[in-house]
Write a protein that holds these residues in place. Sequence first.
Motif, PDB file in Angstrom:
ATOM      1  N   ALA A  42       6.216  -2.253 -13.348  1.00  0.00           N
ATOM      2  CA  ALA A  42       4.721  -2.188 -12.929  1.00  0.00           C
ATOM      3  C   ALA A  42       3.981  -3.410 -11.701  1.00  0.00           C
ATOM      4  O   ALA A  42       3.335  -3.089 -10.354  1.00  0.00           O
ATOM      5  N   ARG A  43       4.157  -4.953 -11.931  1.00  0.00           N
ATOM      6  CA  ARG A  43       3.764  -5.915 -11.213  1.00  0.00           C
ATOM      7  C   ARG A  43       4.351  -5.704  -9.903  1.00  0.00           C
ATOM      8  O   ARG A  43       4.154  -6.117  -9.122  1.00  0.00           O
ATOM      9  N   ALA A  44       5.973  -5.428 -10.009  1.00  0.00           N
ATOM     10  CA  ALA A  44       6.853  -5.515  -9.058  1.00  0.00           C
ATOM     11  C   ALA A  44       6.315  -4.492  -7.857  1.00  0.00           C
ATOM     12  O   ALA A  44       6.431  -5.256  -7.071  1.00  0.00           O
ATOM     13  N   ALA A  45       6.148  -3.882  -8.595  1.00  0.00           N
ATOM     14  CA  ALA A  45       5.811  -2.560  -7.767  1.00  0.00           C
ATOM     15  C   ALA A  45       4.103  -2.675  -7.019  1.00  0.00           C
ATOM     16  O   ALA A  45       4.017  -1.885  -6.110  1.00  0.00           O
ATOM     17  N   GLY A  46       3.902  -3.163  -7.503  1.00  0.00           N
ATOM     18  CA  GLY A  46       1.651  -3.644  -6.652  1.00  0.00           C
ATOM     19  C   GLY A  46       1.898  -4.173  -5.906  1.00  0.00           C
ATOM     20  O   GLY A  46       1.157  -4.252  -5.229  1.00  0.00           O
ATOM     21  N   GLY A  47       2.990  -5.155  -5.652  1.00  0.00           N
ATOM     22  CA  GLY A  47       3.375  -6.109  -4.057  1.00  0.00           C
ATOM     23  C   GLY A  47       2.868  -4.909  -3.011  1.00  0.00           C
ATOM     24  O   GLY A  47       2.416  -5.526  -2.123  1.00  0.00           O
ATOM     25  N   PRO A  48       4.327  -4.474  -3.563  1.00  0.00           N
ATOM     26  CA  PRO A  48       4.807  -4.009  -1.901  1.00  0.00           C
ATOM     27  C   PRO A  48       3.649  -2.570  -1.354  1.00  0.00           C
ATOM     28  O   PRO A  48       2.888  -2.336  -0.047  1.00  0.00           O
ATOM     29  N   LEU A  49       2.327  -2.356  -2.789  1.00  0.00           N
ATOM     30  CA  LEU A  49       1.798  -1.456  -3.187  1.00  0.00           C
ATOM     31  C   LEU A  49       0.316  -2.108  -2.221  1.00  0.00           C
ATOM     32  O   LEU A  49      -0.416  -1.774  -1.498  1.00  0.00           O
ATOM     33  N   ARG A  50       0.267  -3.539  -2.690  1.00  0.00           N
ATOM     34  CA  ARG A  50      -1.064  -3.934  -2.055  1.00  0.00           C
ATOM     35  C   ARG A  50      -1.265  -4.385  -0.079  1.00  0.00           C
ATOM     36  O   ARG A  50      -1.835  -4.460   0.628  1.00  0.00           O
ATOM     37  N   GLU A  51       0.440  -4.574  -0.185  1.00  0.00           N
ATOM     38  CA  GLU A  51       0.421  -4.846   1.252  1.00  0.00           C
ATOM     39  C   GLU A  51       0.410  -2.827   2.234  1.00  0.00           C
ATOM     40  O   GLU A  51       0.185  -3.199   3.200  1.00  0.00           O
TER      41      GLU A  51
END
Length: 222
Positions: A42-51
């Motif tokens: 989930a943390r790894a998925a957060g980076g692309p979503l924030r971008e």
Amino acid sequence: MARPRRIVLVRHGESEGNADDSVYEREPDHALRLTENGLRQARAAGGPLRELFGREQVSVYVSPYRRTHETFRALDLDPDLVRVREEPRLREQDWGNWQDREDVRLQKAYRDAYGHFFYRFAQGESGADVYDRVGAFLESLFRSFEDPDHPPNVLLVTHGLTMRLFCMRWFHWSVAEFESLVNPGNAETRALILGEDGRYTLDRPFEQWCDPETHWRHRIES
């Protein structure tokens, strides 16, 4: 009407039930937590979503299950940019209450043979039931678009089957097309992108395990 430019769906990270299906005998499905691996996903998925969202506002709808709430928190979106609502209609397919592991495995085998859309778990739901409540949620979502200040982004934090059924309902896929598709992996996303022609398209397809028409014809003839 202020239709969002993006509608993003994300499946929860790996849960205790994904890692060990015997946990369903001791814990309610809705109460299962993410594993450490699920939190990392989930943390790894957060980076692309924030971008992807940048500094734009996001309207968020979260399934009421613990693992989806934990997934949303692990995405670490800017709280000043999100409006969060719990949405029970985005919950997992109901399987009943506490479950016997061997019985569930047998029912899943029956579902694979019968079809994921029509097979109903004992004391639970069929895929068709989930389709109906997703359709009811869509009606509410469309009404929210009437707000001229609606955010340009929508994020749904939900479950794999629910993601497929949401897209089936949105894009008017047939049952055969739905049955040919595989659930996304844990913490995987799919995004509906608004085009210049006013239509939404998926940013990438779901994995397909069979040709839908050939598989459906085989079921009818057998």
